[in-house]
Design an enzyme around this catalytic site. Sequence first.
Site, PDB file in Angstrom:
ATOM      1  CE  LYS A  35      28.432   7.936  49.664  1.00 25.90           C
ATOM      2  NZ  LYS A  35      28.492   8.924  50.733  1.00 25.90           N
ATOM      3  CE1 TYR A 257      52.271 -15.251  41.451  1.00 24.57           C
ATOM      4  CE2 TYR A 257      50.075 -14.513  42.082  1.00 24.57           C
ATOM      5  CZ  TYR A 257      50.994 -14.834  41.100  1.00 24.57           C
ATOM      6  OH  TYR A 257      50.652 -14.757  39.785  1.00 24.57           O
TER       7      TYR A 257
HETATM    8  C1  LIG Z   1      27.571   8.622  51.730  1.00 26.40           C
HETATM    9  C2  LIG Z   1      26.790   9.669  52.414  1.00 26.40           C
HETATM   10  C3  LIG Z   1      25.604   9.351  53.095  1.00 26.40           C
HETATM   11  C4  LIG Z   1      25.121   7.928  53.301  1.00 26.40           C
HETATM   12  O1  LIG Z   1      25.812   7.332  54.371  1.00 26.40           O
HETATM   13  P1  LIG Z   1      25.433   5.876  54.882  1.00 26.40           P
HETATM   14  O2  LIG Z   1      26.269   5.691  56.088  1.00 26.40           O
HETATM   15  O3  LIG Z   1      25.785   4.930  53.786  1.00 26.40           O
HETATM   16  O4  LIG Z   1      23.979   5.875  55.164  1.00 26.40           O
HETATM   17  C5  LIG Z   1      24.862  10.390  53.598  1.00 26.40           C
HETATM   18  N1  LIG Z   1      25.266  11.676  53.468  1.00 26.40           N
HETATM   19  C6  LIG Z   1      26.406  12.013  52.844  1.00 26.40           C
HETATM   20  C7  LIG Z   1      26.804  13.441  52.749  1.00 26.40           C
HETATM   21  C8  LIG Z   1      27.211  11.024  52.308  1.00 26.40           C
HETATM   22  O5  LIG Z   1      28.339  11.372  51.683  1.00 26.40           O
END
Ligand SMILES: *Cc1c(COP(=O)(O)O)cnc(C)c1O
Length: 361
Positions: A35, A257
């Site tokens: 993702k 800034y």
């Molecule tokens: C993002 C996510 C993961 C992965 O988590 P990590 O800590 O990056 O391994 C696993 N399961 C779900 C449902 C997630 O949303």
Amino acid sequence: MRPTWAEINLKALSQNFLRTTELIGEKVKVMAIVKADAYGHGAVKVSQELQELECHMFGVATVDEAMELRHSGIKAPIVILSGICSDEIDTVVKNNLTPVAFDTQFLKELNKYAGKNNTKIKYHLKVDTGMNRLGFQSNKLNEYFSQILTLNNIIMEGVFTHLSSADCDNAYTAEQISLFKESCLQINDKGFKPSYYHSANSAALQRFKQSHFNLVRPGIMIYGASAAEDIFLHPVMKLKTRIIQIKEIPKGSRVSYGGTFVADRPTKIAVLPIGYADGYSRHLSNKGLVSLKNTTAPVIGQVCMDLIIIDITEVQDVKLGDEVVLFGDENISVDKLASLVDTISYELLSIVGKRVPRVYL
Ligand SMILES: *Cc1c(COP(=O)(O)O)cnc(C)c1O
């Protein structure tokens, strides 16, 4: 070309993936989490590389993310973890994507669509065992069954939960895993026979063998960050830039800034062409560290939209055009940079901007 880029080491990615498969053993399969553009690494390239390594399944947050993978030739199952709306069902079914269900209303809509189109739709049922985010509440599962059992056009292919504290609370995690096991038994008792049972994110995968079931969902660990102490992973992303100006400023000079940094000695500074619009967070103002010449130098003054300034007074032999690593080498890991500003590697990786080209090694 503006000399700011993210080097993505695909060799490191495959090493981390193989390390993951060693940790889980042969019977457990992997749903690689890609993702948010594979946590900023580029979902297409990452998934193609993992597909070569026979990654079993992919997990994304949204339908658009899933479609990007389908368009680039990813054939493996893709689960859409954050849910879909009813007007996305058509796209999901036509592209053989796997929806997640966390309420009965959605399951009814899915069932209706499947009936109308004379097909069967597979889904993964999400159970909430204590994250208190998405999911059917585990203590109320029985109330839902009466509504789900009559839906004959949909197939529960998987059942899963998400662990909220696998990196920091053993007791709570054990409790969640035990609630999940109970939920699975209830589901089986009602006659559902899902092929996949899953709960483990990266932290759980590394720290709780009993969380593995027959599928795991690693994200951050395949990118080589946030690893448990005894698990060696390789950072996949190195965020890099080059010095575009060097100058000496007298004591008392104000930098950037608002003049939040005032030189307390004659200071040699360097300007780098990266800023918050590239995902180098403004929270790193006066706090960030960069790596150059095998040492570190501090970010001074406010991070600007396109530029930052560093103090190189103590660094020897710095020249215009020298390469600087913002994170991802032995001097400044993404976890270390994140800890300087009270965030996590996930955030610093996933905010690396569109403007930063990814260069694959
Ligand atoms: C993002 C996510 C993961 C992965 O988590 P990590 O800590 O990056 O391994 C696993 N399961 C779900 C449902 C997630 O949303």
